[in-house]
Design a protein around this motif. Structure first.
Motif, PDB file in Angstrom:
ATOM      1  N   MET A 124       0.822  -1.201   0.000  1.00  0.00           N
ATOM      2  CA  MET A 124       0.000   0.000   0.000  1.00  0.00           C
ATOM      3  C   MET A 124       0.859   1.255   0.000  1.00  0.00           C
ATOM      4  O   MET A 124       1.901   1.295   0.656  1.00  0.00           O
ATOM      5  CB  MET A 124      -0.913   0.035   1.231  1.00  0.00           C
ATOM      6  CG  MET A 124      -1.914  -1.097   1.305  1.00  0.00           C
ATOM      7  SD  MET A 124      -2.976  -0.957   2.767  1.00  0.00           S
ATOM      8  CE  MET A 124      -3.868  -2.515   2.660  1.00  0.00           C
ATOM      9  N   THR A 125       0.380   2.252  -0.707  1.00  0.00           N
ATOM     10  CA  THR A 125       1.038   3.560  -0.722  1.00  0.00           C
ATOM     11  C   THR A 125      -0.047   4.627  -0.662  1.00  0.00           C
ATOM     12  O   THR A 125      -1.214   4.378  -0.971  1.00  0.00           O
ATOM     13  CB  THR A 125       1.869   3.771  -2.009  1.00  0.00           C
ATOM     14  OG1 THR A 125       0.984   3.776  -3.153  1.00  0.00           O
ATOM     15  CG2 THR A 125       2.906   2.669  -2.177  1.00  0.00           C
ATOM     16  N   ILE A 131       3.098   6.677  -6.169  1.00  0.00           N
ATOM     17  CA  ILE A 131       3.645   5.316  -6.255  1.00  0.00           C
ATOM     18  C   ILE A 131       2.472   4.380  -6.529  1.00  0.00           C
ATOM     19  O   ILE A 131       1.699   4.044  -5.636  1.00  0.00           O
ATOM     20  CB  ILE A 131       4.357   4.907  -4.947  1.00  0.00           C
ATOM     21  CG1 ILE A 131       5.468   5.915  -4.621  1.00  0.00           C
ATOM     22  CG2 ILE A 131       4.914   3.500  -5.053  1.00  0.00           C
ATOM     23  CD1 ILE A 131       6.111   5.693  -3.259  1.00  0.00           C
ATOM     24  N   VAL A 132       2.356   3.977  -7.786  1.00  0.00           N
ATOM     25  CA  VAL A 132       1.183   3.219  -8.217  1.00  0.00           C
ATOM     26  C   VAL A 132       1.518   1.772  -8.546  1.00  0.00           C
ATOM     27  O   VAL A 132       0.714   0.873  -8.305  1.00  0.00           O
ATOM     28  CB  VAL A 132       0.535   3.895  -9.453  1.00  0.00           C
ATOM     29  CG1 VAL A 132      -0.677   3.112  -9.932  1.00  0.00           C
ATOM     30  CG2 VAL A 132       0.154   5.339  -9.129  1.00  0.00           C
ATOM     31  N   THR A 133       2.702   1.538  -9.088  1.00  0.00           N
ATOM     32  CA  THR A 133       3.108   0.187  -9.476  1.00  0.00           C
ATOM     33  C   THR A 133       4.362  -0.212  -8.697  1.00  0.00           C
ATOM     34  O   THR A 133       5.059   0.646  -8.135  1.00  0.00           O
ATOM     35  CB  THR A 133       3.418   0.116 -10.979  1.00  0.00           C
ATOM     36  OG1 THR A 133       4.650   0.836 -11.236  1.00  0.00           O
ATOM     37  CG2 THR A 133       2.291   0.718 -11.803  1.00  0.00           C
ATOM     38  N   PRO A 134       4.677  -1.503  -8.654  1.00  0.00           N
ATOM     39  CA  PRO A 134       5.900  -1.944  -7.972  1.00  0.00           C
ATOM     40  C   PRO A 134       7.152  -1.253  -8.490  1.00  0.00           C
ATOM     41  O   PRO A 134       8.080  -0.989  -7.717  1.00  0.00           O
ATOM     42  CB  PRO A 134       5.921  -3.448  -8.256  1.00  0.00           C
ATOM     43  CG  PRO A 134       4.484  -3.817  -8.394  1.00  0.00           C
ATOM     44  CD  PRO A 134       3.863  -2.649  -9.114  1.00  0.00           C
ATOM     45  N   LEU A 208      -5.645   5.374  -0.685  1.00  0.00           N
ATOM     46  CA  LEU A 208      -4.458   4.551  -0.893  1.00  0.00           C
ATOM     47  C   LEU A 208      -4.437   3.897  -2.269  1.00  0.00           C
ATOM     48  O   LEU A 208      -5.486   3.639  -2.869  1.00  0.00           O
ATOM     49  CB  LEU A 208      -4.406   3.437   0.155  1.00  0.00           C
ATOM     50  CG  LEU A 208      -4.384   3.826   1.631  1.00  0.00           C
ATOM     51  CD1 LEU A 208      -4.276   2.570   2.497  1.00  0.00           C
ATOM     52  CD2 LEU A 208      -3.246   4.779   1.936  1.00  0.00           C
ATOM     53  N   ASN A 209      -3.234   3.624  -2.736  1.00  0.00           N
ATOM     54  CA  ASN A 209      -3.027   2.746  -3.879  1.00  0.00           C
ATOM     55  C   ASN A 209      -2.738   1.358  -3.315  1.00  0.00           C
ATOM     56  O   ASN A 209      -1.937   1.224  -2.384  1.00  0.00           O
ATOM     57  CB  ASN A 209      -1.835   3.207  -4.723  1.00  0.00           C
ATOM     58  CG  ASN A 209      -2.053   4.592  -5.315  1.00  0.00           C
ATOM     59  OD1 ASN A 209      -3.129   4.908  -5.808  1.00  0.00           O
ATOM     60  ND2 ASN A 209      -1.018   5.433  -5.259  1.00  0.00           N
ATOM     61  N   ILE A 210      -3.394   0.345  -3.845  1.00  0.00           N
ATOM     62  CA  ILE A 210      -3.240  -1.017  -3.329  1.00  0.00           C
ATOM     63  C   ILE A 210      -2.741  -1.934  -4.432  1.00  0.00           C
ATOM     64  O   ILE A 210      -3.338  -2.017  -5.515  1.00  0.00           O
ATOM     65  CB  ILE A 210      -4.573  -1.551  -2.770  1.00  0.00           C
ATOM     66  CG1 ILE A 210      -5.064  -0.652  -1.634  1.00  0.00           C
ATOM     67  CG2 ILE A 210      -4.426  -2.996  -2.302  1.00  0.00           C
ATOM     68  CD1 ILE A 210      -6.431  -1.015  -1.117  1.00  0.00           C
TER      69      ILE A 210
END
Length: 335
Positions: A124-125, A131-134, A208-210
Motif C-alpha cells: 500500500m502507498t 507510487i502506483v506500481t511496484p 491509498l493505492n493497493i
C-alpha cells in the motif's frame, strides 16, 4: 424390632445406597461430562476474520462438541507455530508461507483448515505519493511487520517489474503499519490487509493505492490457516475433529450473516471498530467461501504451486514433503 423387620430395613438401606451409587456413576455425572479444555492462539488482535471462532464459542458449538475453547491473543503472535509445535497451544492461526518455512526448520505443524482462501496481504502507498506500481518503489522505504515471508513477497512483486528487494529499503515497523505510512515514516507498507488497514486509512481521510499479491507475480495462496501439531493430530484426532466441527459451524453462521457475526464480536470485544470491521467483513466473507462449499478446504495444487514459488524466491530449498504440510481429513468429515 423383629429380625424380619430388621432384614427389611437393611434391604431398603442397601437398595437406597445402590441407587445413590448408580446416580453418582451415571453418564450424567459432571466428571464424565467435563469439557475438554483447548486453546487457539490468534495471529493478531480479534477482528472480523476471527468472528466465526467467537460465534462458535458463544453459540455453544464448541460446547456441543465437548470442548471449552480458550481464544486468546499471544504476547508475540510470531511465535504461534512454535508454541503449537511444543504443545503449549493446541491450535493456532498462522500463514501458509510461514507453515512451509517452519516445517523445513523441523517445526512439525500441519494446516488443518484454511480460513481465508486468497491473499489479503498487499503493498500500500498513499495515493498522493504517485507510487502506483511496484516499479515506482525503486529507492523507496518499505515498512513491514518483520514477518519473514513478507520479504519474499515484496521481492517477488518487485521482480515482476524487473527490480528486487535490493532496490528498496526495508524498515521493520512492527504492526504499526498504517501509522508509519500516514506519518510518511515509510513510502509504502507490506503486510497490511486490503480488507482492514486500507479501510482504516480511508476512515482517517487518506486514499491509498493497493497492489495485491496475486496481481503482481505471486501465485494465489491461503492467507490464513489454522494449524495443529503432528503429535496432536496423531494422539488426539477426536479432539481435533471436534474443534474443526465447531469452527466450521461458526463460520457457516458468519458467512450467512457477516454483520451479525461482527456485532457479536463487538459485544465480546468492545474495542472492535465497527467503522472498519463492518465494511471489511463484507469484503472478507466471500474469501472464506470455497469452490467445494466446504469451509476450510485446501487444494493440493495451491500448496505445491506456492511451495515451488517459494523455492524460486529462495525461501525454500525444495518442495519435498509438501503433501504433509496440510490435511483435509477433518473438514472432509463434514463434506
Amino acid at each position: 424390632m423383629s429380625s424380619k423387620l430388621n432384614r427389611f430395613v437393611l434391604a431398603i438401606t442397601l437398595l437406597c445406597g445402590l441407587s445413590l451409587m448408580a446416580i453418582a456413576c451415571s453418564p450424567g455425572d459432571s466428571e464424565d461430562n467435563a469439557l475438554i479444555s483447548v486453546s487457539i492462539a490468534l495471529d493478531w488482535f480479534p477482528w472480523a476474520n476471527h468472528s466465526g471462532l467467537y460465534v462458535a464459542k458463544e453459540r455453544g458449538y464448541f460446547e456441543e462438541q465437548g470442548l471449552d475453547v480458550n481464544i486468546y491473543v499471544p504476547g508475540d503472535p510470531s511465535t504461534v507455530l512454535q508454541t503449537v509445535a511444543a504443545g503449549k497451544d493446541d491450535f493456532g492461526i498462522s500463514y501458509q508461507p510461514e507453515v512451509l518455512i517452519a516445517r523445513k526448520q523441523g517445526i512439525d505443524v500441519v494446516s488443518i483448515m484454511a480460513m481465508v482462501q486468497h491473499p489479503l496481504n498487499s503493498v500500500m502507498t498513499l495515493e498522493e505519493s504517485g507510487i502506483v506500481t511496484p516499479k515506482d518503489l525503486e529507492g523507496k522505504k518499505v515498512g513491514s511487520p518483520g514477518v519473514p515471508s513478507d520479504d519474499a513477497l515484496i521481492d517477488s512483486v518487485l521482480k515482476h517489474e524487473g527490480l528486487s528487494i535490493e532496490d528498496v529499503e526495508m524498515v521493520n515497523v512492527g504492526y504499526d503499519l498504517v501509522a508509519s505510512l500516514l506519518s510518511n515514516r515509510v513510502d509504502a507498507i507490506i503486510g497490511a490487509y486490503w480488507v482492514h488497514e486500507s479501510i482504516s486509512a480511508n476512515n482517517q481521510g487518506y486514499e491509498l493505492n493497493i497492489m495485491k499479491m496475486e496481481e503482481n507475480g505471486v501465485p494465489d495462496y491461503y492467507e490464513l490457516v489454522i494449524v495443529a501439531s503432528e503429535s496432536m493430530i496423531a494422539e488426539n484426532p477426536d479432539v481435533v475433529q471436534k474443534f474443526v466441527n465447531g469452527v466450521m459451524r461458526g463460520y457457516e453462521d458468519a458467512m450467512s450473516d457477516p454483520l451479525d457475526a461482527v456485532a457479536l464480536l463487538k459485544e465480546l470485544k468492545p474495542e472492535t471498530d465497527l467503522e472498519i470491521e463492518n465494511p471489511g467483513v463484507k469484503l472478507l466473507a466471500p474469501l472464506w467461501a470455497t469452490e467445494t462449499g466446504v469451509f476450510g478446504w485446501q487444494e493440493n495444487d495451491r500448496w505445491e504451486d506456492f511451495a515451488q514459488w517459494m523455492v524460486e524466491a529462495g525461501r525454500l530449498s525444495d518442495v519435498s514433503g509438501i503433501s504433509e504440510a496440510f490435511t483435509n481429513k477433518f473438514v472432509a468429515a463434514n463434506k
